[in-house]
Design a protein around this motif. Structure first.
Motif, PDB file in Angstrom:
ATOM      1  N   GLY A   1       0.815  -1.218   0.000  1.00  0.00           N
ATOM      2  CA  GLY A   1       0.000   0.000   0.000  1.00  0.00           C
ATOM      3  C   GLY A   1       0.842   1.258   0.000  1.00  0.00           C
ATOM      4  N   ALA A   2       0.319   2.307  -0.605  1.00  0.00           N
ATOM      5  CA  ALA A   2       0.946   3.640  -0.615  1.00  0.00           C
ATOM      6  C   ALA A   2       2.457   3.546  -0.826  1.00  0.00           C
ATOM      7  N   SER A   3       2.837   2.960  -1.946  1.00  0.00           N
ATOM      8  CA  SER A   3       4.249   2.624  -2.162  1.00  0.00           C
ATOM      9  C   SER A   3       4.897   3.461  -3.264  1.00  0.00           C
ATOM     10  N   GLY A   4       4.349   4.642  -3.509  1.00  0.00           N
ATOM     11  CA  GLY A   4       4.986   5.544  -4.469  1.00  0.00           C
ATOM     12  C   GLY A   4       6.204   6.227  -3.868  1.00  0.00           C
ATOM     13  N   ARG A   5       6.274   6.239  -2.560  1.00  0.00           N
ATOM     14  CA  ARG A   5       7.423   6.833  -1.862  1.00  0.00           C
ATOM     15  C   ARG A   5       7.482   6.285  -0.427  1.00  0.00           C
ATOM     16  N   GLY A   6       8.457   6.746   0.322  1.00  0.00           N
ATOM     17  CA  GLY A   6       8.510   6.471   1.756  1.00  0.00           C
ATOM     18  C   GLY A   6       8.679   5.003   2.118  1.00  0.00           C
TER      19      GLY A   6
ATOM     20  N   ASP B   1      -7.042   5.259  -4.538  1.00  0.00           N
ATOM     21  CA  ASP B   1      -7.360   6.078  -3.370  1.00  0.00           C
ATOM     22  C   ASP B   1      -7.750   5.109  -2.260  1.00  0.00           C
ATOM     23  N   LEU B   2      -6.877   4.966  -1.283  1.00  0.00           N
ATOM     24  CA  LEU B   2      -7.085   3.955  -0.230  1.00  0.00           C
ATOM     25  C   LEU B   2      -8.228   4.314   0.723  1.00  0.00           C
ATOM     26  N   THR B   3      -8.790   5.491   0.602  1.00  0.00           N
ATOM     27  CA  THR B   3      -9.962   5.815   1.430  1.00  0.00           C
ATOM     28  C   THR B   3     -11.261   5.355   0.765  1.00  0.00           C
ATOM     29  N   LYS B   4     -11.162   4.836  -0.475  1.00  0.00           N
ATOM     30  CA  LYS B   4     -12.386   4.522  -1.234  1.00  0.00           C
ATOM     31  C   LYS B   4     -12.533   3.014  -1.473  1.00  0.00           C
TER      32      LYS B   4
ATOM     33  N   SER C   1      -0.319   3.422   4.469  1.00  0.00           N
ATOM     34  CA  SER C   1      -1.010   4.562   3.835  1.00  0.00           C
ATOM     35  C   SER C   1      -0.399   5.842   4.371  1.00  0.00           C
ATOM     36  N   GLY C   2      -0.949   6.963   3.980  1.00  0.00           N
ATOM     37  CA  GLY C   2      -0.498   8.220   4.565  1.00  0.00           C
ATOM     38  C   GLY C   2      -0.937   8.289   6.026  1.00  0.00           C
ATOM     39  N   GLY C   3      -0.448   9.272   6.734  1.00  0.00           N
ATOM     40  CA  GLY C   3      -0.827   9.425   8.145  1.00  0.00           C
ATOM     41  C   GLY C   3      -2.127  10.216   8.270  1.00  0.00           C
TER      42      GLY C   3
ATOM     43  N   LEU D   1     -13.346  10.640  10.481  1.00  0.00           N
ATOM     44  CA  LEU D   1     -13.790   9.679   9.464  1.00  0.00           C
ATOM     45  C   LEU D   1     -12.717   9.445   8.414  1.00  0.00           C
ATOM     46  N   TYR D   2     -12.024  10.524   8.026  1.00  0.00           N
ATOM     47  CA  TYR D   2     -10.954  10.390   7.035  1.00  0.00           C
ATOM     48  C   TYR D   2      -9.827   9.498   7.587  1.00  0.00           C
ATOM     49  N   GLY D   3      -9.423   9.763   8.825  1.00  0.00           N
ATOM     50  CA  GLY D   3      -8.352   8.954   9.434  1.00  0.00           C
ATOM     51  C   GLY D   3      -8.749   7.495   9.560  1.00  0.00           C
TER      52      GLY D   3
ATOM     53  N   CYS E   1       5.810  -1.266  14.041  1.00  0.00           N
ATOM     54  CA  CYS E   1       5.596   0.028  14.707  1.00  0.00           C
ATOM     55  C   CYS E   1       6.863   0.871  14.525  1.00  0.00           C
ATOM     56  N   PRO E   2       6.900   1.663  13.436  1.00  0.00           N
ATOM     57  CA  PRO E   2       8.128   2.429  13.200  1.00  0.00           C
ATOM     58  C   PRO E   2       8.250   3.609  14.160  1.00  0.00           C
ATOM     59  N   GLY E   3       9.475   3.885  14.552  1.00  0.00           N
ATOM     60  CA  GLY E   3       9.780   5.163  15.177  1.00  0.00           C
ATOM     61  C   GLY E   3      10.102   6.155  14.064  1.00  0.00           C
ATOM     62  N   PRO E   4      10.524   7.380  14.442  1.00  0.00           N
ATOM     63  CA  PRO E   4      10.841   8.393  13.426  1.00  0.00           C
ATOM     64  C   PRO E   4      11.828   7.866  12.389  1.00  0.00           C
ATOM     65  N   THR E   5      11.471   8.027  11.131  1.00  0.00           N
ATOM     66  CA  THR E   5      12.219   7.441  10.016  1.00  0.00           C
ATOM     67  C   THR E   5      12.404   8.496   8.935  1.00  0.00           C
ATOM     68  N   THR E   6      13.562   8.505   8.315  1.00  0.00           N
ATOM     69  CA  THR E   6      13.928   9.604   7.407  1.00  0.00           C
ATOM     70  C   THR E   6      13.300   9.474   6.019  1.00  0.00           C
ATOM     71  N   THR E   7      11.973   9.370   5.970  1.00  0.00           N
ATOM     72  CA  THR E   7      11.316   9.473   4.662  1.00  0.00           C
ATOM     73  C   THR E   7      11.248  10.956   4.296  1.00  0.00           C
ATOM     74  N   ASP E   8      11.013  11.222   3.000  1.00  0.00           N
ATOM     75  CA  ASP E   8      10.918  12.624   2.558  1.00  0.00           C
ATOM     76  C   ASP E   8       9.853  13.364   3.350  1.00  0.00           C
ATOM     77  N   ARG E   9       8.707  12.695   3.568  1.00  0.00           N
ATOM     78  CA  ARG E   9       7.607  13.336   4.276  1.00  0.00           C
ATOM     79  C   ARG E   9       8.009  13.686   5.715  1.00  0.00           C
ATOM     80  N   ALA E  10       8.702  12.757   6.378  1.00  0.00           N
ATOM     81  CA  ALA E  10       9.110  13.018   7.766  1.00  0.00           C
ATOM     82  C   ALA E  10      10.078  14.197   7.819  1.00  0.00           C
ATOM     83  N   ILE E  11      10.945  14.288   6.836  1.00  0.00           N
ATOM     84  CA  ILE E  11      11.897  15.424   6.795  1.00  0.00           C
ATOM     85  C   ILE E  11      11.140  16.736   6.548  1.00  0.00           C
TER      86      ILE E  11
HETATM   87  N1  LIG Z   1       8.229   8.188   8.493  1.00  0.00           N
HETATM   88  C1  LIG Z   1       8.031   8.087   9.802  1.00  0.00           C
HETATM   89  O1  LIG Z   1       8.803   8.616  10.617  1.00  0.00           O
HETATM   90  C2  LIG Z   1       6.861   7.273  10.328  1.00  0.00           C
HETATM   91  C3  LIG Z   1       6.898   6.843  11.664  1.00  0.00           C
HETATM   92  C4  LIG Z   1       5.813   6.122  12.140  1.00  0.00           C
HETATM   93  C5  LIG Z   1       4.732   5.856  11.331  1.00  0.00           C
HETATM   94  N2  LIG Z   1       4.724   6.308  10.050  1.00  0.00           N
HETATM   95  C6  LIG Z   1       3.542   6.035   9.252  1.00  0.00           C
HETATM   96  O2  LIG Z   1       3.877   5.148   8.211  1.00  0.00           O
HETATM   97  C7  LIG Z   1       3.100   5.459   7.046  1.00  0.00           C
HETATM   98  C8  LIG Z   1       4.034   5.760   5.892  1.00  0.00           C
HETATM   99  O3  LIG Z   1       4.879   6.810   6.267  1.00  0.00           O
HETATM  100  P1  LIG Z   1       5.861   7.531   5.228  1.00  0.00           P
HETATM  101  O4  LIG Z   1       6.794   8.363   6.020  1.00  0.00           O
HETATM  102  O5  LIG Z   1       6.380   6.535   4.270  1.00  0.00           O
HETATM  103  O6  LIG Z   1       4.824   8.521   4.529  1.00  0.00           O
HETATM  104  P2  LIG Z   1       4.887   9.183   3.086  1.00  0.00           P
HETATM  105  O7  LIG Z   1       6.297   9.290   2.616  1.00  0.00           O
HETATM  106  O8  LIG Z   1       4.059  10.402   3.195  1.00  0.00           O
HETATM  107  O9  LIG Z   1       4.149   8.099   2.186  1.00  0.00           O
HETATM  108  C9  LIG Z   1       2.788   7.916   2.299  1.00  0.00           C
HETATM  109  C10 LIG Z   1       2.216   7.737   0.892  1.00  0.00           C
HETATM  110  O10 LIG Z   1       0.835   7.499   1.052  1.00  0.00           O
HETATM  111  C11 LIG Z   1       0.188   8.183   0.005  1.00  0.00           C
HETATM  112  N3  LIG Z   1      -1.208   8.397   0.308  1.00  0.00           N
HETATM  113  C12 LIG Z   1      -1.782   9.346   1.086  1.00  0.00           C
HETATM  114  N4  LIG Z   1      -3.115   9.233   1.066  1.00  0.00           N
HETATM  115  C13 LIG Z   1      -3.405   8.192   0.229  1.00  0.00           C
HETATM  116  C14 LIG Z   1      -4.602   7.618  -0.231  1.00  0.00           C
HETATM  117  N5  LIG Z   1      -5.821   8.075   0.145  1.00  0.00           N
HETATM  118  N6  LIG Z   1      -4.543   6.591  -1.095  1.00  0.00           N
HETATM  119  C15 LIG Z   1      -3.348   6.105  -1.507  1.00  0.00           C
HETATM  120  N7  LIG Z   1      -2.165   6.611  -1.115  1.00  0.00           N
HETATM  121  C16 LIG Z   1      -2.194   7.653  -0.255  1.00  0.00           C
HETATM  122  C17 LIG Z   1       0.945   9.484  -0.070  1.00  0.00           C
HETATM  123  O11 LIG Z   1       0.644  10.141  -1.286  1.00  0.00           O
HETATM  124  P3  LIG Z   1       0.692  11.747  -1.331  1.00  0.00           P
HETATM  125  O12 LIG Z   1       2.087  12.142  -1.012  1.00  0.00           O
HETATM  126  O13 LIG Z   1       0.263  12.061  -2.711  1.00  0.00           O
HETATM  127  O14 LIG Z   1      -0.281  12.226  -0.288  1.00  0.00           O
HETATM  128  C18 LIG Z   1       2.378   9.005   0.025  1.00  0.00           C
HETATM  129  O15 LIG Z   1       2.900   8.652  -1.222  1.00  0.00           O
HETATM  130  C19 LIG Z   1       2.220   6.652   7.434  1.00  0.00           C
HETATM  131  O16 LIG Z   1       0.961   6.181   7.881  1.00  0.00           O
HETATM  132  C20 LIG Z   1       2.983   7.275   8.571  1.00  0.00           C
HETATM  133  O17 LIG Z   1       2.132   8.016   9.434  1.00  0.00           O
HETATM  134  C21 LIG Z   1       5.766   6.989   9.531  1.00  0.00           C
END
Ligand SMILES: NC(=O)c1ccc[n+]([C@@H]2O[C@H](COP(=O)([O-])OP(=O)(O)OC[C@H]3O[C@@H](n4cnc5c(N)ncnc54)[C@H](OP(=O)(O)O)[C@@H]3O)[C@@H](O)[C@H]2O)c1
Length: 263
Positions: free
Chosen positions: A13-18, A66-69, A94-96, A111-113, A187-197
Motif C-alpha cells: 500500500g501507498a508505495s509511491g514513496r517512503g 485512493d485507499l480511502t475509497k 497509507s499516509g498518516g 472519518l478520514y483517518g 511500529c516504526p519510530g521516526p524514520t527519514t522518509t521525505d515526508r518526515a523530513i
Molecule cells: N516516516 C516516519 O517517521 C513514520 C513513523 C511512524 C509511522 N509512520 C507512518 O507510516 C506510514 C508511511 O509513512 P511515510 O513516512 O512513508 O509517509 P509518506 O512518505 O508520506 O508516504 C505515504 C504515501 O501514502 C500516500 N497516500 C496518502 N493518502 C493516500 C490515499 N488516500 N490513497 C493512496 N495513497 C495515499 C501518499 O501520497 P501523497 O504524497 O500524494 O499524499 C504518500 O505517497 C504513514 O501512515 C505514517 O504516518 C511513519
C-alpha cells in the motif's frame, strides 16, 4: 540469507514513496513480484523504475488508488490479480491521519483517518484473504506507528485508529493461523522518509531553527541516537513476510531504535 519468498506476489500500500516504496524495493530484491500503488499517478513511474532497478528479474506493476475509497481498493485488487495472480504478501500502509489535538479533531477528520488507516487495511485484507486461505499461505503486515505502544502527543486521530488496526490484527491472527497465514504489525519510530523530513522542516520553521537542529532534537530522544532509515523498516517487513517467520504471528514489532520505554 534466503527468505524463501522468491516468486510470491506482494501488494504494498501507498508505495509511491517512503516506507511503502522502500518495502517494495526490498521485496523485489528478495525475488517477489511486486504491485505498488499510490494516490498520485505521477510518483508511480519513478517508483516503478526504482523497483525494477532493485531486481530486473521480477514482474512489477503500478496502480493509481485512493485507499480511502472502497471501489478504488476493489479495482486495485482485481487489477493486481489479473496482472500478477494470487497475492501472497499484503503490506498495509497509507499516509498518516491528520495531526492535532482532541479539540482540532472534527468528525470529518476522524472519518478520514478511520478510512485511510483502518478501513483501507480491513478492505485490502478482505479482498486477498480468500486466496491466501485457498493456498494455505499468506503474510499480512500492517505498518502502524510506535503509538501502538505509547501515544504520541498531537496525533490524537492517529493514536486512536492505529490501536484499532492493532486490535483487528491481533484478533485476525488467531482466526487465520491454521491456514498458514500470519498477521503482524510493524511500529516504526521516526524514520527519514521525505515526508518526515518535510514535517521536521515545518516544525523547525515554527521554532526558528534549522531542519538539522530539529532532527537532532528528535534523535536525542532515541537511544540509538539517530532516526531510522526507510530501508531498516523495509528489512523488518521483509523478514516478517518471509518463510522463516512462519511461526511469528500477532506481534507488534517496534522498529524505533529503543525510543519506546514501555516493556
Ligand atoms: N516516516 C516516519 O517517521 C513514520 C513513523 C511512524 C509511522 N509512520 C507512518 O507510516 C506510514 C508511511 O509513512 P511515510 O513516512 O512513508 O509517509 P509518506 O512518505 O508520506 O508516504 C505515504 C504515501 O501514502 C500516500 N497516500 C496518502 N493518502 C493516500 C490515499 N488516500 N490513497 C493512496 N495513497 C495515499 C501518499 O501520497 P501523497 O504524497 O500524494 O499524499 C504518500 O505517497 C504513514 O501512515 C505514517 O504516518 C511513519
Amino acid at each position: 540469507m534466503d527468505l524463501g519468498i522468491r516468486g510470491r506476489v506482494a501488494l504494498i500500500g501507498a508505495s509511491g514513496r517512503g516506507l511503502g516504496l522502500a518495502t517494495a524495493q526490498r521485496l523485489a530484491e528478495e525475488g517477489c513480484d511486486i504491485a505498488i500503488c499510490d494516490l498520485e499517478a505521477d510518483v508511480l513511474d519513478t517508483a516503478l523504475e526504482s523497483v525494477k532497478l532493485a531486481n530486473s528479474g521480477v514482474r512489477a506493476f503500478a496502480y493509481q488508488v485512493d485507499l480511502t475509497k472502497e471501489d478504488s481498493i476493489a479495482q486495485l485488487v482485481t487489477d493486481v490479480q489479473r496482472d500478477l495472480g494470487v497475492v501472497s504478501i499484503l503490506i498495509n500502509n497509507s499516509g498518516g491521519p491528520p495531526p492535532g489535538t482532541f479539540d482540532a479533531a472534527t468528525d470529518e477528520k476522524w472519518l478520514y483517518g478511520y478510512q485511510l488507516t483502518f478501513l483501507s487495511a480491513v478492505r485490502l485484507i478482505r479482498a486477498v484473504l480468500p486466496d491466501m486461505k485457498e493456498q494455505q499461505w499468506g503474510r499480512i503486515i500492517n505498518f502502524t506507528a510506535r503509538s501502538l505502544k505509547e501515544p504520541i502527543p498531537n496525533l490524537m486521530i492517529s493514536n486512536a485508529v492505529r490501536l484499532a488496526v492493532g486490535g483487528m490484527a491481533k484478533t485476525l491472527a488467531s482466526e487465520v493461523a491454521s491456514h498458514g497465514i500470519t498477521v503482524n504489525n510493524i511500529c516504526p519510530g521516526p524514520t527519514t522518509t521525505d515526508r518526515a523530513i518535510e514535517l521536521a522542516g515545518a516544525r523547525a520553521a515554527k521554532k526558528g531553527i534549522s531542519v538539522e537542529e530539529e532532527l537532532a532534537i528528535t534523535a536525542s530522544t532515541i537511544p540509538i541516537g539517530r532516526l531510522a532509515h526507510p530501508e531498516e523498516q523495509a528489512a523488518a517487513a521483509a523478514f516478517l513476510a518471509s518463510e522463516l517467520a512462519g511461526y511469528i504471528t500477532g506481534i507488534s514489532l517496534l522498529v524505533d531504535g529503543g525510543a519506546v520505554k514501555a516493556l
